[in-house]
Write an enzyme that holds these catalytic residues in place. Sequence first.
Site, PDB file in Angstrom:
ATOM      1  N   ALA A  56       8.329   5.019  12.726  1.00  0.00           N
ATOM      2  CA  ALA A  56       6.995   6.777  12.540  1.00  0.00           C
ATOM      3  C   ALA A  56       6.885   6.378  13.999  1.00  0.00           C
ATOM      4  O   ALA A  56       6.228   5.665  14.428  1.00  0.00           O
ATOM      5  CB  ALA A  56       5.612   6.548  12.128  1.00  0.00           C
ATOM      6  N   GLY A 103       1.045 -14.237  -0.480  1.00  0.00           N
ATOM      7  CA  GLY A 103       1.023 -15.081  -2.599  1.00  0.00           C
ATOM      8  C   GLY A 103       1.407 -14.259  -3.554  1.00  0.00           C
ATOM      9  O   GLY A 103       1.461 -14.690  -4.317  1.00  0.00           O
ATOM     10  N   ALA A 106       0.463  -1.473  -0.221  1.00  0.00           N
ATOM     11  CA  ALA A 106       0.096   0.221   0.426  1.00  0.00           C
ATOM     12  C   ALA A 106       0.770   1.327  -0.033  1.00  0.00           C
ATOM     13  O   ALA A 106       0.706   2.231  -0.654  1.00  0.00           O
ATOM     14  CB  ALA A 106      -0.895  -0.333   1.551  1.00  0.00           C
ATOM     15  N   ARG A 124     -12.364 -18.789   4.817  1.00  0.00           N
ATOM     16  CA  ARG A 124     -11.147 -18.924   5.535  1.00  0.00           C
ATOM     17  C   ARG A 124     -11.532 -19.458   7.244  1.00  0.00           C
ATOM     18  O   ARG A 124     -11.005 -19.978   7.574  1.00  0.00           O
ATOM     19  CB  ARG A 124      -9.983 -18.118   5.836  1.00  0.00           C
ATOM     20  CG  ARG A 124      -9.744 -17.821   3.989  1.00  0.00           C
ATOM     21  CD  ARG A 124      -8.620 -16.367   4.154  1.00  0.00           C
ATOM     22  NE  ARG A 124      -7.402 -16.959   2.884  1.00  0.00           N
ATOM     23  CZ  ARG A 124      -6.775 -15.640   2.753  1.00  0.00           C
ATOM     24  NH1 ARG A 124      -7.203 -14.669   3.405  1.00  0.00           N
ATOM     25  NH2 ARG A 124      -6.265 -15.838   1.084  1.00  0.00           N
ATOM     26  N   ALA A 129      -6.804  -9.019  -0.792  1.00  0.00           N
ATOM     27  CA  ALA A 129      -5.565  -7.423   0.201  1.00  0.00           C
ATOM     28  C   ALA A 129      -5.151  -7.378  -0.543  1.00  0.00           C
ATOM     29  O   ALA A 129      -4.691  -6.249  -0.522  1.00  0.00           O
ATOM     30  CB  ALA A 129      -4.884  -8.802   1.390  1.00  0.00           C
TER      31      ALA A 129
HETATM   32  P1  ADP Z   1      -0.101  -3.523   4.041  1.00  0.00           P
HETATM   33  O1  ADP Z   1      -0.605  -4.259   2.534  1.00  0.00           O
HETATM   34  O2  ADP Z   1      -0.989  -2.648   3.847  1.00  0.00           O
HETATM   35  O3  ADP Z   1       0.972  -2.566   2.304  1.00  0.00           O
HETATM   36  P2  ADP Z   1       1.920  -4.799   4.595  1.00  0.00           P
HETATM   37  O4  ADP Z   1       2.305  -5.262   5.925  1.00  0.00           O
HETATM   38  O5  ADP Z   1       2.603  -5.232   3.536  1.00  0.00           O
HETATM   39  O6  ADP Z   1       1.343  -3.586   4.965  1.00  0.00           O
HETATM   40  O7  ADP Z   1       3.385  -2.866   4.826  1.00  0.00           O
HETATM   41  C1  ADP Z   1       3.198  -2.389   5.573  1.00  0.00           C
HETATM   42  C2  ADP Z   1       4.388  -1.544   6.408  1.00  0.00           C
HETATM   43  O8  ADP Z   1       4.802  -0.759   7.288  1.00  0.00           O
HETATM   44  C3  ADP Z   1       5.740  -2.438   7.206  1.00  0.00           C
HETATM   45  O9  ADP Z   1       6.519  -3.175   6.132  1.00  0.00           O
HETATM   46  C4  ADP Z   1       6.027  -2.484   8.647  1.00  0.00           C
HETATM   47  O10 ADP Z   1       7.350  -2.858   8.772  1.00  0.00           O
HETATM   48  C5  ADP Z   1       6.007  -1.121   8.014  1.00  0.00           C
HETATM   49  N1  ADP Z   1       5.619  -0.386   9.695  1.00  0.00           N
HETATM   50  C6  ADP Z   1       4.594  -0.720  10.402  1.00  0.00           C
HETATM   51  N2  ADP Z   1       4.571   0.172  11.604  1.00  0.00           N
HETATM   52  C7  ADP Z   1       5.372   0.921  11.435  1.00  0.00           C
HETATM   53  C8  ADP Z   1       6.518   2.752  11.705  1.00  0.00           C
HETATM   54  N3  ADP Z   1       5.355   2.489  12.947  1.00  0.00           N
HETATM   55  N4  ADP Z   1       7.126   3.843  10.433  1.00  0.00           N
HETATM   56  C9  ADP Z   1       7.246   2.827   9.810  1.00  0.00           C
HETATM   57  N5  ADP Z   1       7.620   1.310   9.328  1.00  0.00           N
HETATM   58  C10 ADP Z   1       6.037   0.492   9.988  1.00  0.00           C
END
Ligand code: ADP
Length: 596
Positions: free
Chosen positions: A299, A189, A157, A424, A578
């Site tokens: 963050a 996947g 995302a 699921r 997703a």
């Molecule tokens: P999505 O499928 O919604 O993109 P993901 O799990 O693939 O979600 O990606 C979310 C990303 O955000 C992960 O790489 C995670 O490490 C990162 N993340 C989570 N919390 C923080 C944060 N506080 N600051 C920076 N990155 C973060």
Amino acid sequence: MMKKILQRIILGMVLLLGFVALANLNTQSVQASNKVKDGTYVGTSKGEGGTLKVAVTIKDKKITDIKTVESHETKGLGSEASEQLRAAIVAHNSVNVDAVSGASKSSEGYLDAVKSAVKKSGAPLSMFMSKKKIALSKGLKKSHYTYDVVVIGGGGAGLSAAVTAAENGAKVAVLEKQPNVGGNTAVSGGEFNVPGSDIQKRKGIKDSKAKFVSDTLKGGDNIADPALVNTLADNALGAYKWLKSDVGVRFHKNELLQFGGVSVPRAVVPVGGTGNEIVQKLLTKAKKLGVKVYTSTKATALIKPADRITGVTATNTGKTVTFDAKKGVVDAAGGFAANVAMRVQYNPKYDATYKTTAVAGSQGDGIVMAQKVGAQLVDMKQIQTYPTSNPETGIISYVADSRFSGAILVNQAGKRFVNESGRRDDISNAIMAQPGHYAYLVWGQEVEKLGKTTKTYKKEFKTLKSDKLLYEKKSIKGLAKSFDIDSKTLVDTVDTFNGYVKAKKDPDFAKSAAFTPIKKGKFYIEKVAPSTHHTMGGIKINTSAQAINTNGQIIPGLYAAGEVTGGIHGTNRLGGNAICDIIVYGRIAGKNVTKD
Ligand code: ADP
């Protein structure tokens, strides 16, 4: 002359011996490296404040994660030091790392604990000792940066939002707390539900946006926001085309998957069978467009001096850094499936007895940060489990995707107990109701020919076999013996099922798709269990991906996309939805934030 010949002979022998010794050494290290088993190993040492315990995860001969299990180090210096060391070890796959200045005792303790964990894996420490000592990153030079758009999270995302914002002319930063981007997207996947894809057309499969919407709403028990689902359906095809043509993602040309609850084969599959193809291509594109990706940058808060979100506070190598966002912030920090406390806070059912398929970064940071600036949260108790995960590590099993091609599920008694092509959550609940909370998938060559999961996921297949979680046998009886199942019962179950396949009707559990016989060996049996997988709840957004506050109004300057949001999947996210969600809403957020 004679002396020269003798010298040459001696030199030749020395070289030969050298080669033999080298060859021996190489064989030894190959043999040793073959011993490295994927898994999580706990190591202990003495830190400055006492016992220090860490859990090191090794996957495919790489240290993928380190968690501190017990620590009595001085808060701040100790934990900051360990965070810096952790990031360096994971980024370089090496424990030969410099100590953090001013925290040498703590650093030594941490490195010793990691080394002791590595040794437990059976791997020689040398495998994880780079020749050169890794110098620690000095961290960011400045404590204050300014961009048009700041994206939190480098998963699918976040990267989609970043690329789209940059394509629309914005100067963009992505903050990713892990040493590498990718999140759950990279380990998923990567299957993407696209109604009306070129592949569906080639295969003559009739599909429509309306079918996509009704499957998605029904699959989530009709509690999802129909406006959000309609937007998803409207933009799925465009997002797929964008990934292919603008971003360069490669998809298998003739492969389509039909996940449980989806009425037709709808999911396109990226080359390689994982989301890493999508992540890597998005990352390359982002960099080409000048997006700055800050890894190991977490963050910690959204900045809201008045009504508007104006930036993000973050930490990098223990220092606080401010990122101003002139146009706005996109929160794409993913879900909270790996955060047991947060899971239990919203749904006590999903306590620590459930392992998780999610990567360690899925801690819900983005949801907590948004809530602190007034965001409304929706569907927080809706937590999805993935029914067929590795019962020991919790990690999703792709070999077990044989289920989509017709593998059946049986319990320890050798009996079927559920519709294998169902939702699921239904399958997970049914497995959790079996003694031991696990089940076995059973299939043969007919299924294998369709799904090819043992070949596509060769590495996983090999590991499952060596971990004694999967057996390949010539007969159904052989499968039964492998897991101490009554062989007559299992043979009866398979025979009965083969009869249902012939009749295309399953009077026992109303299996609705993938009627494939299990007659031709070799046969396979794999032990599986549910793990927490996707958190459907999160920040409430509108169809423009703007975050909504508790009064139902937008929070100016704050956009959210992906698993951090709620309201799109209701009680249960369908397989393939997703990736669709993160790319569609990532793009919407990335575009709209540039208009602010
Ligand atoms: P999505 O499928 O919604 O993109 P993901 O799990 O693939 O979600 O990606 C979310 C990303 O955000 C992960 O790489 C995670 O490490 C990162 N993340 C989570 N919390 C923080 C944060 N506080 N600051 C920076 N990155 C973060």
